[in-house]
Design an enzyme around this catalytic site. Structure first.
Site, PDB file in Angstrom:
ATOM      1  N   HIS A  89       0.847  -1.202   0.000  1.00  0.00           N
ATOM      2  CA  HIS A  89       0.000   0.000   0.000  1.00  0.00           C
ATOM      3  C   HIS A  89       0.875   1.242   0.000  1.00  0.00           C
ATOM      4  O   HIS A  89       2.099   1.142   0.064  1.00  0.00           O
ATOM      5  CB  HIS A  89      -1.008  -0.026   1.155  1.00  0.00           C
ATOM      6  CG  HIS A  89      -0.430   0.063   2.536  1.00  0.00           C
ATOM      7  ND1 HIS A  89       0.366  -0.918   3.077  1.00  0.00           N
ATOM      8  CD2 HIS A  89      -0.533   1.026   3.495  1.00  0.00           C
ATOM      9  CE1 HIS A  89       0.720  -0.568   4.302  1.00  0.00           C
ATOM     10  NE2 HIS A  89       0.188   0.616   4.583  1.00  0.00           N
ATOM     11  N   HIS A 145       1.374   3.945   1.987  1.00  0.00           N
ATOM     12  CA  HIS A 145       1.869   4.746   3.112  1.00  0.00           C
ATOM     13  C   HIS A 145       3.392   4.910   3.057  1.00  0.00           C
ATOM     14  O   HIS A 145       4.110   4.014   2.619  1.00  0.00           O
ATOM     15  CB  HIS A 145       1.444   4.120   4.443  1.00  0.00           C
ATOM     16  CG  HIS A 145      -0.017   4.325   4.737  1.00  0.00           C
ATOM     17  ND1 HIS A 145      -0.743   3.509   5.574  1.00  0.00           N
ATOM     18  CD2 HIS A 145      -0.881   5.275   4.293  1.00  0.00           C
ATOM     19  CE1 HIS A 145      -1.989   3.951   5.639  1.00  0.00           C
ATOM     20  NE2 HIS A 145      -2.103   5.013   4.865  1.00  0.00           N
ATOM     21  N   ASP A 159       5.705   4.789   5.182  1.00  0.00           N
ATOM     22  CA  ASP A 159       6.561   3.799   5.854  1.00  0.00           C
ATOM     23  C   ASP A 159       6.573   2.460   5.120  1.00  0.00           C
ATOM     24  O   ASP A 159       7.098   1.468   5.634  1.00  0.00           O
ATOM     25  CB  ASP A 159       6.140   3.626   7.325  1.00  0.00           C
ATOM     26  CG  ASP A 159       4.725   3.082   7.475  1.00  0.00           C
ATOM     27  OD1 ASP A 159       3.819   3.578   6.778  1.00  0.00           O
ATOM     28  OD2 ASP A 159       4.523   2.154   8.280  1.00  0.00           O
ATOM     29  N   HIS A 160       6.031   2.437   3.895  1.00  0.00           N
ATOM     30  CA  HIS A 160       6.084   1.232   3.057  1.00  0.00           C
ATOM     31  C   HIS A 160       6.705   1.509   1.691  1.00  0.00           C
ATOM     32  O   HIS A 160       7.195   0.598   1.043  1.00  0.00           O
ATOM     33  CB  HIS A 160       4.681   0.621   2.904  1.00  0.00           C
ATOM     34  CG  HIS A 160       4.119   0.182   4.229  1.00  0.00           C
ATOM     35  ND1 HIS A 160       4.032  -1.130   4.618  1.00  0.00           N
ATOM     36  CD2 HIS A 160       3.668   0.913   5.278  1.00  0.00           C
ATOM     37  CE1 HIS A 160       3.548  -1.191   5.853  1.00  0.00           C
ATOM     38  NE2 HIS A 160       3.310   0.041   6.270  1.00  0.00           N
ATOM     39  N   HIS A 172      -7.364  -1.357   5.516  1.00  0.00           N
ATOM     40  CA  HIS A 172      -6.425  -0.367   6.068  1.00  0.00           C
ATOM     41  C   HIS A 172      -6.343   0.827   5.110  1.00  0.00           C
ATOM     42  O   HIS A 172      -6.433   1.975   5.524  1.00  0.00           O
ATOM     43  CB  HIS A 172      -5.066  -1.037   6.248  1.00  0.00           C
ATOM     44  CG  HIS A 172      -3.969  -0.147   6.733  1.00  0.00           C
ATOM     45  ND1 HIS A 172      -3.946   0.387   7.998  1.00  0.00           N
ATOM     46  CD2 HIS A 172      -2.846   0.297   6.116  1.00  0.00           C
ATOM     47  CE1 HIS A 172      -2.844   1.130   8.135  1.00  0.00           C
ATOM     48  NE2 HIS A 172      -2.166   1.089   7.006  1.00  0.00           N
ATOM     49  N   ASP A 190      -0.092  -3.983   6.208  1.00  0.00           N
ATOM     50  CA  ASP A 190      -0.727  -3.505   7.443  1.00  0.00           C
ATOM     51  C   ASP A 190      -2.170  -4.003   7.539  1.00  0.00           C
ATOM     52  O   ASP A 190      -3.042  -3.309   8.061  1.00  0.00           O
ATOM     53  CB  ASP A 190      -0.724  -1.975   7.494  1.00  0.00           C
ATOM     54  CG  ASP A 190       0.655  -1.390   7.740  1.00  0.00           C
ATOM     55  OD1 ASP A 190       1.614  -2.160   7.918  1.00  0.00           O
ATOM     56  OD2 ASP A 190       0.770  -0.145   7.750  1.00  0.00           O
ATOM     57  N   HIS A 193       4.885  -4.590  10.706  1.00  0.00           N
ATOM     58  CA  HIS A 193       5.259  -3.868  11.935  1.00  0.00           C
ATOM     59  C   HIS A 193       5.442  -4.813  13.106  1.00  0.00           C
ATOM     60  O   HIS A 193       4.760  -5.836  13.208  1.00  0.00           O
ATOM     61  CB  HIS A 193       4.183  -2.839  12.315  1.00  0.00           C
ATOM     62  CG  HIS A 193       4.095  -1.676  11.389  1.00  0.00           C
ATOM     63  ND1 HIS A 193       4.865  -0.543  11.542  1.00  0.00           N
ATOM     64  CD2 HIS A 193       3.339  -1.473  10.291  1.00  0.00           C
ATOM     65  CE1 HIS A 193       4.567   0.313  10.570  1.00  0.00           C
ATOM     66  NE2 HIS A 193       3.653  -0.222   9.786  1.00  0.00           N
TER      67      HIS A 193
END
Ligand code: ZN
Ligand code: FE
Length: 256
Positions: free
Chosen positions: A70, A72, A74-75, A129, A146, A184
């Site tokens: 996805h 975001h 942090d990905h 998510h 996530d 995570h």
């Protein structure tokens, strides 16, 4: 001496080399996953470029593909940096996220098969998510971003509890030995919350103790397995979307 016929003839194709899966901890609690055959590598959800570049170079691995679950930061944050170092790498992501993951070179939809180092990964559409979240599955391994976490699930930023419930049911139907590579390290807080929710649940209590021991040793709790999640993940155990919504609400407000 005549050349050996055996040496000259092209060998049978044979089964593809099994891939090794390893993880790289980055940022505060993210994991980047590496699939490799000792020579070539693919990475899933590189939050950062530098630690991943170093990890690959130290092992002499050439990056062939980046897979995203996805959009975001942090990905996907590390992808431009990795492409700078390995400009030929393919970038696989949900076609529906082509605006939010603009450097994708292969837009995929649910049911697509993605060839990664000779192995076929199946794309699963699991919006919840985010609205375009996808997961990747190959026999024995699930890269779920996530969506599912060890002992928990992702927050519902763009989707509904019904969508998350459907996604977790789909994952729960995979073989129990399937390894769950979630993005995570939230396992200990998830299980502390779960133990508070279900005080008499022996399976949850035992898993919490095992996870806390691992964390004290500084080791990752990832991967877990689908069997562990079926047994101890309250979100995966939820009977319906309404129960999942209540659990999600409780987890959102819990800060133990
Ligand atoms: Zn996310
Ligand atoms: Fe994340």
């Amino acid at each position: 001496m005549p050349p050996s016929a055996a040496a000259e003839a092209p060998g049978p194709a044979g089964p593809p080399t099994p891939l090794t899966v390893e993880l790289i901890p980055v940022l505060r609690d993210n994991y980047v996953f590496v699939l490799h055959d000792g020579r070539r590598a693919a990475v899933v959800d590189p939050a950062e470029a530098e630690p991943v570049r170093r990890w690959l170079e130290e092992r002499g691995l050439e990056l062939e593909a980046v897979l995203h679950t996805h959009h975001h930061a942090d990905h996907i944050g590390g992808t431009p940096g990795l492409l700078h170092r390995w400009p030929g790498a393919r970038v696989v992501a949900a076609r529906a996220d082509r605006e939010r993951i603009p450097f994708q070179t292969e837009g995929v939809v649910g049911g697509d098969q993605v060839d990664v180092l000779g192995q076929q990964l199946e794309v699963l559409e699991v919006p919840a998510h985010t609205r375009a979240h996808i997961a990747y599955h190959l026999p024995g391994e699930l890269f779920c971003g996530d969506t599912l976490f060890a002992g928990g699930c992702g927050r519902l930023f763009e989707g509904t509890a019904a969508q998350m419930h459907a996604a977790l049911k789909r994952f729960a139907a995979l073989p129990g030995s399937t390894r769950v590579w979630c993005a995570h390290e939230y396992t200990a807080p998830n299980l502390r919350w779960a133990a508070r929710q279900r005080p008499g649940d022996v399976a949850v209590a035992q898993r919490l103790a095992a996870v806390q021991e691992r964390r004290r040793e500084g080791r990752p709790t990832i991967p877990s397995t689908i069997a562990e999640e079926r047994a101890t993940n309250l979100f995966m155990r939820a009977a319906d979307a309404a129960e999942l919504a209540d659990l999600r609400e409780s987890r959102n407000h819990w800060s133990g």
